[in-house]
Design a protein around this motif. Sequence first.
Motif, PDB file in Angstrom:
ATOM      1  N   GLU A 324       0.607  -0.837   0.335  1.00 51.86           N
ATOM      2  CA  GLU A 324      -0.513  -0.151  -0.479  1.00 51.86           C
ATOM      3  C   GLU A 324       0.769   1.396  -0.016  1.00 51.86           C
ATOM      4  N   ALA A 327       2.606   2.354  -3.323  1.00 47.20           N
ATOM      5  CA  ALA A 327       1.589   1.847  -4.245  1.00 47.20           C
ATOM      6  C   ALA A 327       1.175   3.706  -4.504  1.00 47.20           C
ATOM      7  N   ARG A 330       3.990   5.268  -5.690  1.00 49.54           N
ATOM      8  CA  ARG A 330       4.422   5.808  -6.943  1.00 49.54           C
ATOM      9  C   ARG A 330       3.286   7.535  -7.606  1.00 49.54           C
ATOM     10  N   SER A 331       1.603   6.706  -6.924  1.00 49.53           N
ATOM     11  CA  SER A 331       0.183   7.280  -7.414  1.00 49.53           C
ATOM     12  C   SER A 331       1.279   8.893  -7.660  1.00 49.53           C
TER      13      SER A 331
END
Length: 343
Positions: A324, A327, A330-331
């Motif tokens: 999580e 992610a 990266r987002s």
Amino acid sequence: MGKLVLPFLGMVAAECAQVGLIIVSKQVMSKGMTSFIFIFFSNIIAALVLLPSSFLLHSRSDRPHLTFSTLCGVFLLALLGYMSQVFGYAGIYYSSATLSTALLNLVPVFTFILAVVFRMERLDWRSSSSIAKSVGTIVSISGAFIATLYKGPSLLKRPSPANLSQHLMFTQESNFVLGGIFLAADCLMASAFLIVQASILKKYPAELIVAFLYCFFVAIQSGVTCLFMERDTSAWSLQPSLRLLGVLYSGVFGYALQVGMFTWCLHQTGPVFVSMFKPIGIVISVVAGLIFLGDALYLGSLVGATVIVVGFYSVLWGKAKDIEDIAETRSSEFSGEKTPLLK
């Protein structure tokens, strides 16, 4: 957490295959087949099973270029795996199933330490995920030792077929000290195997091709060993039929399925997650013994299994938290947001 569902199911299937392999290998070697020849035939069959599937699933267009350094890495991986198998079978031969099961729980410890040393796992005591993985590892290993070493009163027992347990036990004289040394070496080789395999998959992310090459190289290494160790031609015989059935099972399920699942799950989650299923294998062993061998369910097994599940869920949560966080990072980078240096 959703990304870990398939690796979780894959590792459960791989551990079930491992439990079956232990039972089958005991039976086959009790009939006179040596561990060297058993490893050779099993890996030959596994390589033949993995060859077509590996190149079909990895088409030429998306298949990474196989370099000489990658081949050398897989050869080293096969050597570690082969040594682990030899030490493991020797440890089971000279000791007992209880001792071998207990010492196999050193694999998560060695793997976690090696992963931290080689920076494959981050260990930040300010991070909740690192604390969860560290504590969960210790708890799961503690539960595994409880299930193995503490018997307690019998809670559930079903009648077993006549003489079935006796047929599955070794008749050789036990040597627990020598067996313990072999099993400890097996755990160290298995941990190093997971670390090396993870580094190879980063450079060459074609899981089934790596699994095929691994089994192929193990077959070569074990075949060379057999030429020096097994001069008696009768030792190569697959008769009685139990030998043939045992080799077929170990090749298809114990090696091809297990190695393929291990490799894929390792690429998806990392070495620590995979190694954590060694204690889970004890739970599977207890269930298999209860259903197929007529073993009794003891209080120690129930308590140990409960502790293992609690510790494993802690590690699972820590890995999910890592995924999580990655992610979110990266987002954030993709959206162009600037992250302050000091939080």
